[in-house]
Design a protein around this motif. Sequence first.
Motif, PDB file in Angstrom:
ATOM      1  N   MET A 152       0.831  -1.203   0.000  1.00  0.00           N
ATOM      2  CA  MET A 152       0.000   0.000   0.000  1.00  0.00           C
ATOM      3  C   MET A 152       0.866   1.253   0.000  1.00  0.00           C
ATOM      4  SD  MET A 152      -2.887   1.442  -0.163  1.00  0.00           S
ATOM      5  CE  MET A 152      -3.956   0.009  -0.018  1.00  0.00           C
ATOM      6  N   ALA A 153       1.939   1.252   0.794  1.00  0.00           N
ATOM      7  CA  ALA A 153       2.839   2.401   0.808  1.00  0.00           C
ATOM      8  C   ALA A 153       3.494   2.595  -0.549  1.00  0.00           C
ATOM      9  CB  ALA A 153       3.899   2.212   1.887  1.00  0.00           C
ATOM     10  N   CYS A 154       3.853   1.489  -1.190  1.00  0.00           N
ATOM     11  CA  CYS A 154       4.487   1.576  -2.513  1.00  0.00           C
ATOM     12  C   CYS A 154       3.524   2.173  -3.538  1.00  0.00           C
ATOM     13  CB  CYS A 154       4.933   0.176  -2.933  1.00  0.00           C
ATOM     14  SG  CYS A 154       6.000   0.131  -4.375  1.00  0.00           S
ATOM     15  N   SER A 155       2.273   1.721  -3.545  1.00  0.00           N
ATOM     16  CA  SER A 155       1.286   2.250  -4.496  1.00  0.00           C
ATOM     17  C   SER A 155       0.988   3.726  -4.241  1.00  0.00           C
ATOM     18  CB  SER A 155      -0.007   1.442  -4.412  1.00  0.00           C
ATOM     19  OG  SER A 155       0.150   0.169  -4.955  1.00  0.00           O
ATOM     20  N   ARG A 156       0.740   4.073  -2.978  1.00  0.00           N
ATOM     21  CA  ARG A 156       0.361   5.447  -2.663  1.00  0.00           C
ATOM     22  C   ARG A 156       1.493   6.424  -2.910  1.00  0.00           C
ATOM     23  NH1 ARG A 156      -1.962   6.878   2.768  1.00  0.00           N
ATOM     24  NH2 ARG A 156      -1.787   8.887   1.716  1.00  0.00           N
ATOM     25  N   LEU A 195       6.302  -5.182  -7.067  1.00  0.00           N
ATOM     26  CA  LEU A 195       6.370  -4.667  -8.436  1.00  0.00           C
ATOM     27  C   LEU A 195       4.969  -4.345  -8.958  1.00  0.00           C
ATOM     28  CD1 LEU A 195       9.098  -7.011  -9.968  1.00  0.00           C
ATOM     29  CD2 LEU A 195       9.302  -4.555  -9.529  1.00  0.00           C
ATOM     30  N   LYS A 196       3.988  -5.186  -8.642  1.00  0.00           N
ATOM     31  CA  LYS A 196       2.616  -4.898  -9.070  1.00  0.00           C
ATOM     32  C   LYS A 196       2.083  -3.642  -8.388  1.00  0.00           C
ATOM     33  CE  LYS A 196       0.532  -8.826  -8.266  1.00  0.00           C
ATOM     34  NZ  LYS A 196      -0.495  -9.890  -8.268  1.00  0.00           N
ATOM     35  N   ALA A 197       2.412  -3.465  -7.119  1.00  0.00           N
ATOM     36  CA  ALA A 197       1.959  -2.266  -6.410  1.00  0.00           C
ATOM     37  C   ALA A 197       2.541  -1.004  -7.048  1.00  0.00           C
ATOM     38  CB  ALA A 197       2.362  -2.349  -4.942  1.00  0.00           C
TER      39      ALA A 197
END
Length: 510
Positions: free
Chosen positions: A65-69, A142-144
Amino acid sequence: MRFRKKTVLYAAGVLACGNIALQALGFVYRVMLSRFAGAEGLGMYRLANSVYLVLHTGCLSGVTMACSRLSAACEATGEKGKTGAVLRLAFSVFFTLAFASATGLLLCGDQIAAGILGNPHAAQAFPFMLLCLMLTGIENILKALFIGLECVQYTVISETGEQLVRIAAVGVLLHTVGGDCGTMAKLIFAGMAVSEVFSVLLLSLLFRRERGEAHRTAVRVDAALARQFAAIAIPLSLSALAANLLSAAGSVILPRRLMAAGMDAEQALAALGTLSGMVLPLMLLPSALIGSIGTALLPIVTAAHATGNRARVRALVGRAVMTVGLIGIPATAVLIPLAPSLSLLLFAQPLTLRYAALTGAAAVAMYYQMITSGLLNALGLQNRSVLTAVLAEFVQLALVLRWCSRPALGIYGYLLAMLLSGAGAAFFNLAVLHHATGFALRPMRRLGLPLMCGAAAGLWTRLFALLFSEHVASPVLALAMTLAGAGMLCLALLRLCGLHPLRYLAARRE
């Protein structure tokens, strides 16, 4: 390499197509598992998988979640060089947590299997489970990142290919090796690890093509970025870990409570396998579309929030809640009357209409909890969403303990607990979203109208099923015709109400 369009409709459409393909492949996979492993083998896999889900959640939920945001925020503010630093930080945190978890599981695996899971044979799966965890972590990070950058097509390609490899690998292993329930669980995790190798290699190649130059010139991880990462990852990881511990406890306790209600050990394990490996996946088919909406909205809502566009945030929240109702409730209402026939056809497992109805109602509550939690995470209110999730799991566990040991309820006590806890969590999340964004709840429009459409769709599907079963010789063709008729009916009902579901998603990021 640039293949991005800044619309929620495009992203959700790509993800939905991929998820529908995954649902179809997932059914092939579960039918194969039910044939080769049986209900008891699936029950043993579910017991071992409860440990895997706890490890997966603790090591990855906050990190991804941190990676995506943060990657979405970097794109929105023009700081593209920071995405490489975000990725390196995510990998560092994940591997630290994963190695610590692996050490604990390898040292105490036998005690966990015998003392906590209640079956020492589950320990056979632990080494392959850890290998799968390491590979899954690389893949999910990687997907995030790609989701944050709105390169959703890459995640679809990876997941579809992974599922194909998993079907082949697990099928070959179960067919050629076989064995007892513990061996079956071990072979399933071994096949999963093989499929994760495919995803890791493919996503690594796609990342080099998409972000290779930017990654090599990326800025260093500074204290400010580390604090931002920790502020998102730590509360999410801790609370999600607590929620999954409670959920895993429910999976472990359920067979014991069913035994207290009068079942023997084999019947209780088979009941767990039937619910988790057959019935729930069947009733959660609409999640292919709903999960796509939530995933596509995350970077868009984050970007609008990061730039202070509150009006856009309100509009997106309202669209998301309305679309979940328009898709989830009628689609589930269509599945409920067909579930007994589909269960016999696909899994050779009998299923009552009451069982299907309770599972469907719990699934709808789960959809609302899923989308509202995702919106809270996108707005930086992850503390609220995870608190709700933990409380919901605690309530569900308490109800399972109280109800499932009653002979009059049994497995139905578990379904009722799922329904009540999920509905309560969704209601609380909606209240928080209303307070934080000011979006209009409009319960009659956002909930009442989908419920009316769902009631009509369910009744007409029942009539279609009775009509086609009497006049069509092939049960498969009768089911296909019923589904086609029900689908067209749902679309017609929405149009008669003046609603166009796709327009709720046709919004540009800018």
